[in-house]
Design a protein around this motif. Structure first.
Motif, mmCIF file in Angstrom:
data_model
loop_
_atom_site.group_PDB
_atom_site.id
_atom_site.type_symbol
_atom_site.label_atom_id
_atom_site.label_comp_id
_atom_site.label_asym_id
_atom_site.label_seq_id
_atom_site.Cartn_x
_atom_site.Cartn_y
_atom_site.Cartn_z
ATOM 1 N N LYS A 80 -7.386 -7.223 1.588
ATOM 2 C CA LYS A 80 -6.854 -6.884 0.269
ATOM 3 C C LYS A 80 -6.990 -7.991 -0.771
ATOM 4 O O LYS A 80 -7.463 -7.767 -1.874
ATOM 5 C CB LYS A 80 -5.376 -6.521 0.463
ATOM 6 N N ARG A 81 -6.539 -9.202 -0.417
ATOM 7 C CA ARG A 81 -6.542 -10.260 -1.434
ATOM 8 C C ARG A 81 -7.954 -10.576 -1.901
ATOM 9 O O ARG A 81 -8.182 -10.863 -3.054
ATOM 10 C CB ARG A 81 -5.888 -11.529 -0.903
ATOM 11 N N ARG B 280 -7.012 -1.687 5.205
ATOM 12 C CA ARG B 280 -7.003 -3.011 4.603
ATOM 13 C C ARG B 280 -6.029 -3.941 5.301
ATOM 14 O O ARG B 280 -4.925 -3.554 5.652
ATOM 15 C CB ARG B 280 -6.628 -2.910 3.134
ATOM 16 N N ASP C 260 -4.292 4.973 3.730
ATOM 17 C CA ASP C 260 -4.241 3.565 4.073
ATOM 18 C C ASP C 260 -4.981 3.271 5.370
ATOM 19 O O ASP C 260 -5.652 2.258 5.500
ATOM 20 C CB ASP C 260 -2.773 3.143 4.215
ATOM 21 N N LYS D 283 -3.734 -7.403 5.026
ATOM 22 C CA LYS D 283 -2.950 -7.877 3.886
ATOM 23 C C LYS D 283 -3.540 -9.086 3.176
ATOM 24 O O LYS D 283 -3.459 -9.209 1.977
ATOM 25 C CB LYS D 283 -1.523 -8.204 4.336
ATOM 26 N N GLU E 193 -5.072 -2.546 -9.474
ATOM 27 C CA GLU E 193 -5.069 -1.268 -8.769
ATOM 28 C C GLU E 193 -4.389 -0.214 -9.628
ATOM 29 O O GLU E 193 -3.774 -0.537 -10.643
ATOM 30 C CB GLU E 193 -4.269 -1.393 -7.460
ATOM 31 N N MET F 129 -0.380 7.386 4.020
ATOM 32 C CA MET F 129 -0.684 6.601 5.214
ATOM 33 C C MET F 129 -2.104 6.852 5.694
ATOM 34 O O MET F 129 -2.801 5.925 6.073
ATOM 35 C CB MET F 129 0.318 6.915 6.312
ATOM 36 N N TRP G 188 2.626 4.368 -3.459
ATOM 37 C CA TRP G 188 2.649 5.819 -3.232
ATOM 38 C C TRP G 188 4.055 6.390 -3.310
ATOM 39 O O TRP G 188 4.287 7.406 -3.953
ATOM 40 C CB TRP G 188 2.011 6.165 -1.888
ATOM 41 N N ALA H 85 0.833 -1.202 0.000
ATOM 42 C CA ALA H 85 0.000 0.000 0.000
ATOM 43 C C ALA H 85 0.868 1.253 0.000
ATOM 44 O O ALA H 85 0.566 2.226 -0.677
ATOM 45 C CB ALA H 85 -0.917 -0.009 1.213
ATOM 46 N N LEU H 86 1.956 1.232 0.742
ATOM 47 C CA LEU H 86 2.831 2.399 0.772
ATOM 48 C C LEU H 86 3.743 2.424 -0.445
ATOM 49 O O LEU H 86 4.066 3.482 -0.973
ATOM 50 C CB LEU H 86 3.678 2.390 2.051
#
Ligand code: HEM
Lengths: 202, 204
Positions: free
Chosen positions: B125-126, B49, B43, B51, A138, B40, A53, A49-50
């Motif tokens: 996520k998956r 989410r 996120d 993993k 994504e 962040m 970015w 996720a990071l």
């Protein structure tokens, strides 16, 4: 190193040398160092996720640098540090004689390194973007429903696996080059990249 | 020589050193922290989410479906796939095996699977990616046929899967994904392919 194209000493600290790198170049450089480090680590440790970015920030930085290479200050323009092969070879020769010719902008060896790093980063970020759209469902390419074939997707994945390792090697060479140049030219390159100019010849 | 406004920065004299330092600090702070901070926040707040897939368990499901392979997490397939798999007819011929269940058990297992299917969650996520990758008019019966999962394993050579006596099939997720069963985690950082410890070097 005194032959700046348009030296303007007004407002500078006493005893400092003329401006070498403009504010944009300096911010770009150190932001890139931080962001590439973060992108590399988050990629390696699968902090996905990071990672994307950080990758986008790197992409934004190199895009801005590309534009600045045409409109920026003289020393920052690509035109200033694209050298002919003859000149580049001559520089390497003088380097090995330990009497390198001095340049106000990048020297030919450094310039090669700069282009190498920018091209690597462009390929890494582009392949990351394609892989993200194909394999991770994504990112902008996925959002825009861009069709990416498995072949292209796998190619992007492969590139995105290999080139970061090459980048590490290139960065190591870049740092080594700066160390060698600092000794040979008796110029504090690190200081120039932070304050814009070398304080005094060391 | 100086014709473009951008060139002004070439002359240090245009800004005094203090102004420049302040500006530099501000821009550095913004550039270095604003963007990761947004990422962040995105996120944590906008998109919390986990993993993997949700590691939910159900006794009846584990005992009914966990004999021949591990009891796959419900979040690995959309509910339409589970419904089709759990039709009495398909259970009779379950990939060449008989996985028949009593009607009571079947309904209980079906309820558990559909309630926790991939499209019921948005924060694992998956599961989200699995749902997104399947075209609406397709109902996969195999997790290994889900486009997202398929793409993830495309480069793994045959000798590591089918011809690997300790794996035999891509359906044996837990043979390679060491944290799959308990934690629902599938990451390339915790894969251990039996007989091919160094898979990462071989695939890359
Ligand atoms: C400076 C820029 C970047 C660097 C240094 C970098 C580096 C890396 C590294 C080292 C990995 C781990 C690969 C491995 O498993 O060996 C990785 C993975 C990945 N990167 Fe990047 N990356 C960059 C930019 C990007 C961008 C812009 C994107 C697109 C959003 C991206 C998307 C991805 C994805 C999706 C993965 C996961 C690959 C996988 O799980 O198989 N990266 N990156």
């Amino acid at each position: 190193m005194q032959e700046l194209i348009n030296p303007d000493e007004e407002g500078m600290m006493k005893g400092s040398t003329p401006m070498k790198w403009d504010l944009f170049v300096r911010i770009f450089h150190w932001s890139l160092v931080v962001m590439v480090t973060l992108a590399y680590l988050s990629g390696d440790f699968d902090i996905e996720a990071l990672h994307s970015w950080f990758g986008y920030v790197v992409m934004g930085l190199i895009t801005a640098r590309f534009i600045w290479g045409f409109i920026g200050s003289i020393n920052a323009r690509f035109r200033t540090f694209i050298y002919s092969p003859t000149e580049t070879m001559a520089y390497f020769a003088s380097m090995f004689r330990n009497a390198p010719k001095h340049y106000v902008s990048h020297n030919p060896a450094g310039a090669l390194m700069v282009f190498m790093l920018l091209i690597l980063l462009a390929m890494i970020t582009l392949s990351g973007l394609v892989y993200e759209g194909w394999g991770e469902y994504e990112g902008p390419l996925w959002q825009m429903h861009v069709m990416i074939s498995d072949q292209v997707g796998l190619l992007a994945k492969g590139i995105h696996r290999q080139l970061p390792e090459m980048l590490l090697f290139a960065v190591a060479m870049h740092v080594l080059g700066v160390i060698i140049a600092t000794i040979q030219h008796k110029e504090n390159f690190l200081r120039s990249m932070w304050y814009g100019h070398d304080k005094l010849k060391i | 020589m100086i014709s473009s406004p951008f060139l002004a920065v070439n002359n240090a004299g245009r800004m005094d050193i203090q102004q420049e330092n302040t500006l530099k600090k501000i821009i550095l702070l913004v550039a270095l922290w604003a963007i990761p901070a947004t990422a962040m926040a995105h996120d944590i707040l906008g998109f919390p989410r986990h993993k993997g897939v949700e590691p939910v368990v159900n006794k009846k499901y584990s005992s009914s479906c966990g004999e021949c392979h591990y009891a796959y997490h419900p979040g690995l397939l959309p509910s339409r796939s589970w419904k089709k798999l759990l039709e009495p007819k398909s259970l009779e011929n379950h990939f060449g095996d008989n996985a028949e269940l009593s009607e009571k058990d079947r309904l209980e297992v079906l309820a558990f699977l559909t309630e926790n299917a991939s499209e019921t969650t948005w924060h694992f996520k998956r599961s989200v990616k699995i749902t997104q990758s399947i075209p609406e008019d397709v109902t996969p019966l195999r997790i290994s046929e889900v486009p997202y999962i398929k793409k993830k394993h495309m480069e793994i050579p045959r000798e590591m899967v089918k011809d690997n006596p300790k794996v035999r099939s891509l359906a044996q997720c837990n043979k390679c994904h060491t944290e799959a069963v308990e934690k629902g985690q599938f990451s390339r950082t915790n894969v251990d392919i039996p007989n091919f410890r160094n898979w990462a070097d071989l695939i890359d």
